[in-house]
Design an enzyme around this catalytic site. Structure first.
Site, PDB file in Angstrom:
ATOM      1  N   SER A  53       0.825  -1.212   0.000  1.00  0.00           N
ATOM      2  CA  SER A  53       0.000   0.000   0.000  1.00  0.00           C
ATOM      3  C   SER A  53       0.860   1.263   0.000  1.00  0.00           C
ATOM      4  O   SER A  53       2.023   1.252   0.401  1.00  0.00           O
ATOM      5  CB  SER A  53      -0.908   0.024   1.239  1.00  0.00           C
ATOM      6  OG  SER A  53      -1.682  -1.139   1.317  1.00  0.00           O
TER       7      SER A  53
HETATM    8  N1  SAH Z   1      -0.581  -5.080   4.014  1.00  0.00           N
HETATM    9  C1  SAH Z   1       0.152  -5.373   2.807  1.00  0.00           C
HETATM   10  C2  SAH Z   1      -0.650  -5.016   1.575  1.00  0.00           C
HETATM   11  C3  SAH Z   1      -1.122  -6.227   0.946  1.00  0.00           C
HETATM   12  S1  SAH Z   1      -2.195  -6.131  -0.446  1.00  0.00           S
HETATM   13  C4  SAH Z   1       1.519  -4.763   2.776  1.00  0.00           C
HETATM   14  O1  SAH Z   1       1.851  -3.988   3.690  1.00  0.00           O
HETATM   15  O2  SAH Z   1       2.302  -5.055   1.866  1.00  0.00           O
HETATM   16  C5  SAH Z   1      -3.492  -7.164   0.151  1.00  0.00           C
HETATM   17  C6  SAH Z   1      -3.147  -8.583   0.439  1.00  0.00           C
HETATM   18  O3  SAH Z   1      -4.341  -9.225   0.891  1.00  0.00           O
HETATM   19  C7  SAH Z   1      -2.674  -9.389  -0.767  1.00  0.00           C
HETATM   20  O4  SAH Z   1      -1.404  -9.928  -0.511  1.00  0.00           O
HETATM   21  C8  SAH Z   1      -3.722 -10.485  -0.908  1.00  0.00           C
HETATM   22  O5  SAH Z   1      -3.209 -11.730  -1.330  1.00  0.00           O
HETATM   23  C9  SAH Z   1      -4.289 -10.564   0.501  1.00  0.00           C
HETATM   24  N2  SAH Z   1      -5.632 -11.137   0.620  1.00  0.00           N
HETATM   25  C10 SAH Z   1      -6.696 -10.968  -0.196  1.00  0.00           C
HETATM   26  N3  SAH Z   1      -7.756 -11.672   0.235  1.00  0.00           N
HETATM   27  C11 SAH Z   1      -7.360 -12.300   1.387  1.00  0.00           C
HETATM   28  C12 SAH Z   1      -8.004 -13.181   2.307  1.00  0.00           C
HETATM   29  N4  SAH Z   1      -9.279 -13.594   2.133  1.00  0.00           N
HETATM   30  N5  SAH Z   1      -7.284 -13.631   3.355  1.00  0.00           N
HETATM   31  C13 SAH Z   1      -5.989 -13.267   3.546  1.00  0.00           C
HETATM   32  N6  SAH Z   1      -5.329 -12.448   2.699  1.00  0.00           N
HETATM   33  C14 SAH Z   1      -6.005 -11.970   1.629  1.00  0.00           C
END
Ligand code: SAH
Length: 248
Positions: A95
């Site tokens: 993000s």
């Molecule tokens: N917080 C992260 C941003 C990640 S983007 C950072 O600091 O880099 C969002 C993430 O959510 C992705 O990696 C995606 O695979 C995950 N995601 C999406 N749906 C999900 C679910 N149902 N359970 C766990 N993770 C999920």
């Protein structure tokens, strides 16, 4: 870029951070300083939406201290401190720094908090939280990303983060209830198990809305009587919350 008061304010914050030794010395000091300045500027630009004039000082210190370049793919390191989201593989993103800082601020955590993150991704948001709270539990549905984040966090010495591979929809019952929950992918509706796993008085920060459509960053606050108070903060664009097998 606008000059004037917006660029003056962060300088005093940054010199304070250097003074307190909060910033790592790893050759990225200038980039981190500019990133903090960009976050402060975006906070100002978005205050008509958020009603927030400035983010919590401890949150800013945590953001200023985490080496973001360690959480992005090596080829993108030179972009790591721009105030933008970046691709991290598997179609996912780390993000935007402003959003990480804002969401962390909205969680209202302290050194006693145990928090849950859904969507570990690169592990960057978990690292920022780890500097502020007692323990971070974080769930990632894509195994390669979750394992890589786990390695990065361990290598950098973040020993108060536990990564689990699974579907975040069902939360993490064994460690519930949580003092705060952050969801970093956008569900169309907030999963009920996550609401159930909030302590009374605790907050969930979550982007809600259709995949690639209009999403709103919301704060859900569980009242002492269990009722949920919902506040809209800002229009946002997150990757979709994936529906998994629901077995965690
Ligand atoms: N917080 C992260 C941003 C990640 S983007 C950072 O600091 O880099 C969002 C993430 O959510 C992705 O990696 C995606 O695979 C995950 N995601 C999406 N749906 C999900 C679910 N149902 N359970 C766990 N993770 C999920």
């Amino acid at each position: 870029m606008k000059k004037g008061i917006l660029t003056v304010l962060p300088v005093s914050l940054i010199s304070l951070l250097f003074h307190t030794g909060a910033l790592a010395r790893d050759g990225y000091e200038t980039e981190r300083r500019e990133m903090i300045a960009a976050i402060v500027e975006t906070v100002t630009e978005t205050r008509s939406y958020t009603g927030i004039d400035a983010l919590d000082e401890q949150v800013m210190q945590a953001v200023a201290a985490v080496p973001r370049h360690e959480f992005v793919p090596p080829a993108l390191r030179s972009f790591a401190y721009r105030n933008n989201a970046l691709p991290i593989g598997e179609g996912q993103t780390i993000s935007q720094p402003y959003i990480v800082a804002l969401m962390t601020h909205l969680m209202k955590v302290d050194g006693d908090s145990a928090v849950l993150e859904i969507g570990t991704g690169s592990g960057y948001q978990a690292a920022v939280l780890a500097r502020l709270v007692r323990h971070v539990y974080t769930i990632e549905i894509i195994e390669t990303l979750g394992r890589r984040a786990e390695d990065t966090l361990a290598r950098l010495g973040f020993d108060n983060v536990t990564v689990r591979i699974g579907d975040g929809y069902i939360g993490w019952e064994e460690h519930a209830p949580f003092d705060a929950i952050i969801v970093t992918a956008a569900p169309e509706e907030v999963p009920q198990p996550l609401i159930d796993q909030l302590k009374p008085g605790a907050r969930m920060v979550v982007p809600v809305g259709p995949a690639f459509g209009y999403q709103t960053l919301q704060v859900l606050e569980k009242q002492e009587n269990g009722e949920i108070r919902e506040t809209d903060i800002l229009p946002v664009g997150f990757v979709p919350f994936v529906k998994g097998d629901r077995e965690g």
